[in-house]
Write a protein that holds these residues in place. Structure first.
Motif, PDB file in Angstrom:
ATOM      1  N   LYS A 104      24.171  21.041  -9.118  1.00 49.49           N
ATOM      2  CA  LYS A 104      25.405  19.975  -8.473  1.00 49.49           C
ATOM      3  C   LYS A 104      26.439  20.451  -8.493  1.00 49.49           C
ATOM      4  O   LYS A 104      26.987  19.942  -9.525  1.00 49.49           O
ATOM      5  CB  LYS A 104      24.734  18.898  -8.339  1.00 49.49           C
ATOM      6  N   ASN A 105      27.094  20.616  -7.169  1.00 49.33           N
ATOM      7  CA  ASN A 105      28.650  21.028  -7.648  1.00 49.33           C
ATOM      8  C   ASN A 105      29.729  20.406  -6.476  1.00 49.33           C
ATOM      9  O   ASN A 105      29.701  21.184  -5.366  1.00 49.33           O
ATOM     10  CB  ASN A 105      29.140  22.616  -7.293  1.00 49.33           C
ATOM     11  N   ILE A 106      29.388  19.289  -6.532  1.00 45.98           N
ATOM     12  CA  ILE A 106      29.853  18.054  -5.686  1.00 45.98           C
ATOM     13  C   ILE A 106      31.081  17.298  -5.934  1.00 45.98           C
ATOM     14  O   ILE A 106      30.985  16.946  -6.762  1.00 45.98           O
ATOM     15  CB  ILE A 106      28.801  17.143  -5.288  1.00 45.98           C
ATOM     16  N   ALA A 107      32.108  17.778  -5.805  1.00 48.55           N
ATOM     17  CA  ALA A 107      33.478  17.055  -5.384  1.00 48.55           C
ATOM     18  C   ALA A 107      33.582  15.453  -5.019  1.00 48.55           C
ATOM     19  O   ALA A 107      32.987  15.158  -3.514  1.00 48.55           O
ATOM     20  CB  ALA A 107      34.585  17.712  -4.914  1.00 48.55           C
ATOM     21  N   GLY A 108      34.511  14.689  -5.504  1.00 46.97           N
ATOM     22  CA  GLY A 108      34.825  13.098  -4.917  1.00 46.97           C
ATOM     23  C   GLY A 108      34.012  12.478  -5.077  1.00 46.97           C
ATOM     24  O   GLY A 108      34.354  12.388  -6.663  1.00 46.97           O
ATOM     25  N   HIS A 109      34.252  10.844  -5.192  1.00 47.61           N
ATOM     26  CA  HIS A 109      33.496  10.059  -5.869  1.00 47.61           C
ATOM     27  C   HIS A 109      31.565   9.808  -5.458  1.00 47.61           C
ATOM     28  O   HIS A 109      31.833   9.882  -4.033  1.00 47.61           O
ATOM     29  CB  HIS A 109      34.228   8.962  -5.289  1.00 47.61           C
ATOM     30  N   ILE A 110      31.384   9.531  -6.504  1.00 47.59           N
ATOM     31  CA  ILE A 110      29.840  10.483  -5.713  1.00 47.59           C
ATOM     32  C   ILE A 110      28.444   9.235  -6.774  1.00 47.59           C
ATOM     33  O   ILE A 110      29.414   8.467  -8.025  1.00 47.59           O
ATOM     34  CB  ILE A 110      29.030  11.633  -6.552  1.00 47.59           C
ATOM     35  N   GLU A 111      28.590   8.128  -5.742  1.00 53.25           N
ATOM     36  CA  GLU A 111      27.279   6.751  -6.764  1.00 53.25           C
ATOM     37  C   GLU A 111      26.640   7.227  -5.918  1.00 53.25           C
ATOM     38  O   GLU A 111      25.451   7.236  -4.520  1.00 53.25           O
ATOM     39  CB  GLU A 111      28.790   5.637  -5.160  1.00 53.25           C
ATOM     40  N   PHE A 112      25.175   7.014  -6.771  1.00 51.40           N
ATOM     41  CA  PHE A 112      23.964   7.277  -6.447  1.00 51.40           C
ATOM     42  C   PHE A 112      23.418   6.198  -6.970  1.00 51.40           C
ATOM     43  O   PHE A 112      23.747   4.644  -7.490  1.00 51.40           O
ATOM     44  CB  PHE A 112      23.519   7.518  -8.220  1.00 51.40           C
ATOM     45  N   ILE A 172      27.198   5.515 -11.870  1.00 49.62           N
ATOM     46  CA  ILE A 172      25.500   5.229 -11.959  1.00 49.62           C
ATOM     47  C   ILE A 172      25.272   4.044 -13.003  1.00 49.62           C
ATOM     48  O   ILE A 172      25.254   4.608 -14.054  1.00 49.62           O
ATOM     49  CB  ILE A 172      24.473   6.957 -12.737  1.00 49.62           C
ATOM     50  N   ASN A 173      24.355   2.912 -12.313  1.00 50.88           N
ATOM     51  CA  ASN A 173      24.123   2.700 -13.052  1.00 50.88           C
ATOM     52  C   ASN A 173      23.210   3.076 -13.933  1.00 50.88           C
ATOM     53  O   ASN A 173      22.846   2.371 -15.283  1.00 50.88           O
ATOM     54  CB  ASN A 173      23.641   1.145 -12.113  1.00 50.88           C
ATOM     55  N   GLU A 174      21.894   3.390 -12.975  1.00 50.31           N
ATOM     56  CA  GLU A 174      20.487   4.100 -13.929  1.00 50.31           C
ATOM     57  C   GLU A 174      20.247   5.492 -13.505  1.00 50.31           C
ATOM     58  O   GLU A 174      20.066   5.612 -12.854  1.00 50.31           O
ATOM     59  CB  GLU A 174      19.635   3.412 -13.752  1.00 50.31           C
ATOM     60  N   ILE A 175      19.950   6.229 -14.831  1.00 47.21           N
ATOM     61  CA  ILE A 175      18.999   7.776 -14.152  1.00 47.21           C
ATOM     62  C   ILE A 175      18.219   7.490 -14.103  1.00 47.21           C
ATOM     63  O   ILE A 175      17.838   7.036 -15.441  1.00 47.21           O
ATOM     64  CB  ILE A 175      19.621   8.232 -14.777  1.00 47.21           C
ATOM     65  N   PRO A 176      17.253   7.529 -13.346  1.00 44.82           N
ATOM     66  CA  PRO A 176      15.588   7.503 -13.434  1.00 44.82           C
ATOM     67  C   PRO A 176      14.539   8.723 -14.270  1.00 44.82           C
ATOM     68  O   PRO A 176      15.309   9.423 -14.214  1.00 44.82           O
ATOM     69  CB  PRO A 176      15.662   7.836 -11.522  1.00 44.82           C
ATOM     70  N   LYS A 177      14.206   7.679 -14.501  1.00 44.17           N
ATOM     71  CA  LYS A 177      13.290   8.422 -16.134  1.00 44.17           C
ATOM     72  C   LYS A 177      12.456   9.193 -15.154  1.00 44.17           C
ATOM     73  O   LYS A 177      11.645   8.661 -14.086  1.00 44.17           O
ATOM     74  CB  LYS A 177      12.515   7.608 -16.675  1.00 44.17           C
TER      75      LYS A 177
END
Length: 325
Positions: A104-112, A172-177
């Protein structure tokens, strides 16, 4: 296939990345008043941004000393069935199993976000945009691989998201397992950890996997652009265009030049002819090419097609040129 050596070990690297110039020339040939012009411009920007990220990641992959029996496939495509097609940025095959890498090559503030799963980008100017979740993309691709009947029992399949944009600010709060997300500079550290511990496949099983996946990989030839982007063939502008700046090429004595960026004329002539096979049809007669590029004579077009190694069948005015995938 590219072979590159690190520490005396040769790594097989296969890339199925399609050239972007046909889409650039297609964009140049669409009149500004056409309603698809803006949409195609956005598509081009997204494709080029994604490709820059993938190529940056590739440089880090080339720095790593992979163990023997490692194979990398860039831009893996496979048709699961007539309605289901998967694409994987990098597919690493080794004695550890299979590693799917999504870049992923996406700029800016990224919220998952998790409910629903998506990422939301906010640019500095306040623009907000929702995008597909990369973890969902990986899960879909893992499901697709399982449908390919690779005939390797207990095959280990792991997933990795590599964030290639250094300026991004991730929330990101949590990366899904069981997924993993890393920044691009951490690739070597991640792979060092990945290759620790016992192997799960033999050299013969790795060879079988490589052969099976390469056989299932399709060198993607999309639907003709006019059909894909719903542009009337009659709206396509005639002439020679620069694939870099989209300006029309001008004749200068015995050569062609771009008034904006002074590109190599011979390369641009070939690019314009090749692009017509993506824009209109994979099989074309010289007369059709000449109709859309009237600046070149039929003799010149035939000469360029010959230099490009284009296949043909038939004779005389009925001769058809086509691309062999």
């Amino acid at each position: 296939m590219i072979l590159y050596a690190k520490g005396g070990i040769y790594i097989e690297f296969y890339s199925y990345q399609q050239p972007i110039f046909p889409l650039e020339i297609f964009y140049a040939k669409i009149p500004n008043h056409n309603p698809q012009k803006i949409y195609l411009q956005n598509q081009l920007n997204n494709i080029k941004t994604g490709l820059r990220g993938e190529l940056n990641v590739q440089r880090y992959l080339e720095e790593f000393q992979f163990p023997a029996d490692s194979v990398i496939i860039h831009n893996f495509h496979s048709m699961i069935h007539s309605k289901w097609h998967i694409q994987i940025d990098y597919l690493l095959i080794s004695r550890k199993g299979i590693l799917l890498i999504e870049v992923k090559n996406i700029a800016g503030h990224i919220e998952f976000q998790s409910k629903p799963r998506q990422i939301v980008r906010t640019l500095d100017n306040g623009t907000v945009q929702a995008m597909d979740c990369p973890f969902t993309q990986l899960e879909r691709n893992v499901m697709g691989l399982k449908q390919l009947n690779l005939n390797i029992p207990n095959l280990s399949t792991q997933t990795l998201v590599v964030w290639a944009n250094r300026s991004s600010r991730l929330s990101i709060n949590e990366i899904p397992k069981p997924h993993t997300l890393i920044m691009m500079k951490s690739i070597s550290l991640y792979l060092t950890s990945y290759f620790k511990g016992p192997n799960t496949l033999t050299s013969n099983e790795v060879s079988h996997l490589k052969t099976a996946l390469l056989e299932k990989t399709i060198k993607q030839r999309k639907t003709p652009f006019c059909q894909q982007y719903q542009v009337n063939k009659l709206d396509i502008r005639k002439g020679l265009y620069c694939s870099l700046c989209h300006n029309q090429l001008k004749k200068h004595i015995r050569s062609w030049v771009c008034p904006e960026c002074k590109v190599d004329a011979s390369e641009q002539l070939s690019a314009n002819i090749l692009s017509l096979f993506d824009i209109f049809d994979s099989e074309l007669k010289v007369e059709v090419i000449h109709e859309h590029i009237p600046e070149l004579s039929v003799k010149q077009i035939r000469s360029i097609l010959k230099k490009l190694g284009m296949r043909n069948r038939g004779t005389g005015r009925g001769r058809i040129y086509f691309r062999e995938d």
